[in-house]
Write a protein that holds these residues in place. Structure first.
Motif, mmCIF file in Angstrom:
data_model
loop_
_atom_site.group_PDB
_atom_site.id
_atom_site.type_symbol
_atom_site.label_atom_id
_atom_site.label_comp_id
_atom_site.label_asym_id
_atom_site.label_seq_id
_atom_site.Cartn_x
_atom_site.Cartn_y
_atom_site.Cartn_z
ATOM 1 N N SER A 119 0.848 -1.184 0.000
ATOM 2 C CA SER A 119 0.000 0.000 0.000
ATOM 3 C C SER A 119 0.889 1.241 0.000
ATOM 4 C CB SER A 119 -0.926 -0.010 1.210
ATOM 5 O OG SER A 119 -0.157 -0.078 2.386
ATOM 6 N N LEU A 120 0.304 2.342 -0.387
ATOM 7 C CA LEU A 120 1.038 3.595 -0.424
ATOM 8 C C LEU A 120 1.272 4.110 0.989
ATOM 9 C CD1 LEU A 120 -0.879 5.311 -3.355
ATOM 10 C CD2 LEU A 120 1.364 4.236 -3.431
ATOM 11 N N ASP A 126 -1.474 13.401 -0.543
ATOM 12 C CA ASP A 126 -1.291 14.825 -0.254
ATOM 13 C C ASP A 126 0.011 15.351 -0.849
ATOM 14 O OD1 ASP A 126 -3.686 14.961 1.134
ATOM 15 O OD2 ASP A 126 -2.730 14.480 3.059
ATOM 16 N N ALA A 127 1.066 14.567 -0.757
ATOM 17 C CA ALA A 127 2.351 14.973 -1.331
ATOM 18 C C ALA A 127 2.259 15.113 -2.845
ATOM 19 C CB ALA A 127 3.436 13.972 -0.946
ATOM 20 N N LEU A 128 1.556 14.191 -3.497
ATOM 21 C CA LEU A 128 1.366 14.290 -4.948
ATOM 22 C C LEU A 128 0.576 15.535 -5.329
ATOM 23 C CD1 LEU A 128 0.605 10.678 -6.242
ATOM 24 C CD2 LEU A 128 2.628 12.056 -6.634
ATOM 25 N N ALA A 132 1.873 18.448 -7.736
ATOM 26 C CA ALA A 132 1.136 18.791 -8.948
ATOM 27 C C ALA A 132 0.848 20.284 -9.029
ATOM 28 C CB ALA A 132 -0.173 18.002 -9.010
ATOM 29 N N ALA A 133 0.668 20.929 -7.881
ATOM 30 C CA ALA A 133 0.385 22.368 -7.869
ATOM 31 C C ALA A 133 1.593 23.187 -8.316
ATOM 32 C CB ALA A 133 -0.052 22.787 -6.466
#
Length: 146
Positions: A119-120, A126-128, A132-133
């Motif tokens: 699992s992640l 949240d980090a992704l 992405a922002a």
């Protein structure tokens, strides 16, 4: 078999990223129900998504149609029935039937199963989203440039 409509719909919607409506490979627009493994799989030649589900359904069903039927129904609990070539979704006031192809022709049996699925880590999503922002989505207008 009775099932919670919203839970079933959430499971199916999580599989939609691997559904293609105009693919070259047959049945890439379908959910593949494996009754012996109790799995639902979607596959589009680039990605495959597989999840466990405890229902005895076997065959391929048009993904968009099944999601649309479940979206339109308002009942909390629905009954899923199958016969030789149809999957029926029955509610208190509404029912619908969708073609069930018993033979799965897509090469999903060739999809390797990870030996040690993991699992992640906590907070990965949240980090992704933060990353992405700060990343450019248009290569002609880089956000971070020197």
């Amino acid at each position: 078999m009775k099932t919670n409509r919203t839970e079933f719909l959430a499971v199916l919607k999580s599989l939609l990223p691997a559904v293609v409506t105009n693919g070259v490979i047959p049945q890439t627009d379908c959910f593949f129900f494996n009754d012996s493994e109790h799995e639902i799989t979607t596959y589009n030649d680039e990605i495959a998504i597989r999840t466990q589900y405890d229902r005895d359904i076997g065959g391929a069903v048009d993904a968009k149609k099944l999601v649309a039927v479940l979206d339109r129904m308002k009942d909390d609990e629905v009954t899923i029935e199958t016969d030789e070539n149809e999957l029926r979704v029955l509610g208190k006031r509404a029912s619908s039937g969708i073609l069930l192809e018993r033979e799965i022709t897509a090469p999903i049996d060739k999809i390797p199963t990870p030996k040690n699925p993991s699992s992640l880590p906590e907070g990965f999503t949240d980090a992704l989203l933060k990353a992405a922002a700060t990343a450019a989505d248009d290569m002609t207008q880089p956000i971070l440039s020197a």
